[in-house]
Enzyme design. Sequence first.
Site, PDB file in Angstrom:
ATOM      1  N   TYR A  99      39.453  56.577  -9.681  1.00  0.00           N
ATOM      2  CA  TYR A  99      39.601  55.629  -8.446  1.00  0.00           C
ATOM      3  C   TYR A  99      39.786  54.040  -9.361  1.00  0.00           C
ATOM      4  CZ  TYR A  99      39.193  52.939  -4.184  1.00  0.00           C
ATOM      5  OH  TYR A  99      39.176  52.214  -3.285  1.00  0.00           O
ATOM      6  N   LYS A 104      43.173  51.849  -9.268  1.00  0.00           N
ATOM      7  CA  LYS A 104      43.225  50.588  -8.661  1.00  0.00           C
ATOM      8  C   LYS A 104      43.501  49.476  -9.780  1.00  0.00           C
ATOM      9  CE  LYS A 104      42.651  52.032  -4.483  1.00  0.00           C
ATOM     10  NZ  LYS A 104      43.602  51.756  -3.324  1.00  0.00           N
TER      11      LYS A 104
END
Length: 267
Positions: free
Chosen positions: A158, A162
């Site tokens: 993640y 990002k």
Amino acid sequence: MREGRFSDKVVLVTGSTRGIGRAIAVAFAEEGAKVLVNGRQKEAAQAVAEEMRGRGTEALGLGADISDPEAVRGMVEEGLKVYGKIDVLVNNAGISLPPQPAEGVQREGFEKVMAVNLTGAFLCCQAVFPSMRERGGGSIINVSSQAGLFGEPGLLPYCVSKAALLSLTRCLAYEWSPYGIRVNAVAPGFVAGGMNEPVLKYEALVSTLSSRVPLKRFAKVEEVVEVVLFLASEAASYINGEVLVVDGGMTGYRTPSILQLTSGRGR
Ligand code: NAD
């Protein structure tokens, strides 16, 4: 149709069948935009769009898994066929894996997260680009995360996706500014909704996480939505390649602070 800041605009919001994306889609529509609601399942997207039309706003539901280039092309073509243009793209769709140590992350999981959070956003940007260029401009907002600014143990795929999304934001802002296309990102911290919904049941966990935030609470979904609308609006016409961090100050300081460690005082 409503009158408002986005009266003559067409807005595509990916992953807008629930959570933050849905709230973004509704907010744009309430301010006059024609909104393209997207979800992996067409029926879910159509149901949200129908509900929005029921409230007197304008919306069309489009199904597409944004990690599938063909599906993305089809979604954008259909949106352009119905509304004739896309002025704003919000790359909101995102996924995460259950927390696990970096050494245990499987390649499939890593690639799945990258495929949606990074590649999916990139594919959507590429798909809307020709029509934005032709019409002399547009605005793209990528929903990143404070996890893209710092490492968060247990959330490697993640965080990496990002962080890369922020780089995508800067690269595209530079390359597409000659065409009047602004590309920006928001980086929310802990939000009281969306993928955090299951966490909200655990009061002790929410309280511990909140203690890492100077404002001592999670963001309300509307507090993220407002920033997305601002970046898409004329008020942000000179903001390009920027990341707006919406995290109650969390990324600006360390906990426990030196003051807490040395004096036990609660700041
Ligand atoms: P959510 O899980 O409630 O919503 C995510 C949406 O994306 C859903 O509608 C889902 O169907 C859609 N989606 C997932 N994969 C997709 C795909 N392949 N194609 C199309 N749609 C897909 O999560 P949320 O909390 O509303 O998150 C929205 C965005 O905000 C995400 O990018 C997330 O990373 C980011 N974010 C959330 C928080 C938070 O605390 N909730 C914090 C920072 C950033």
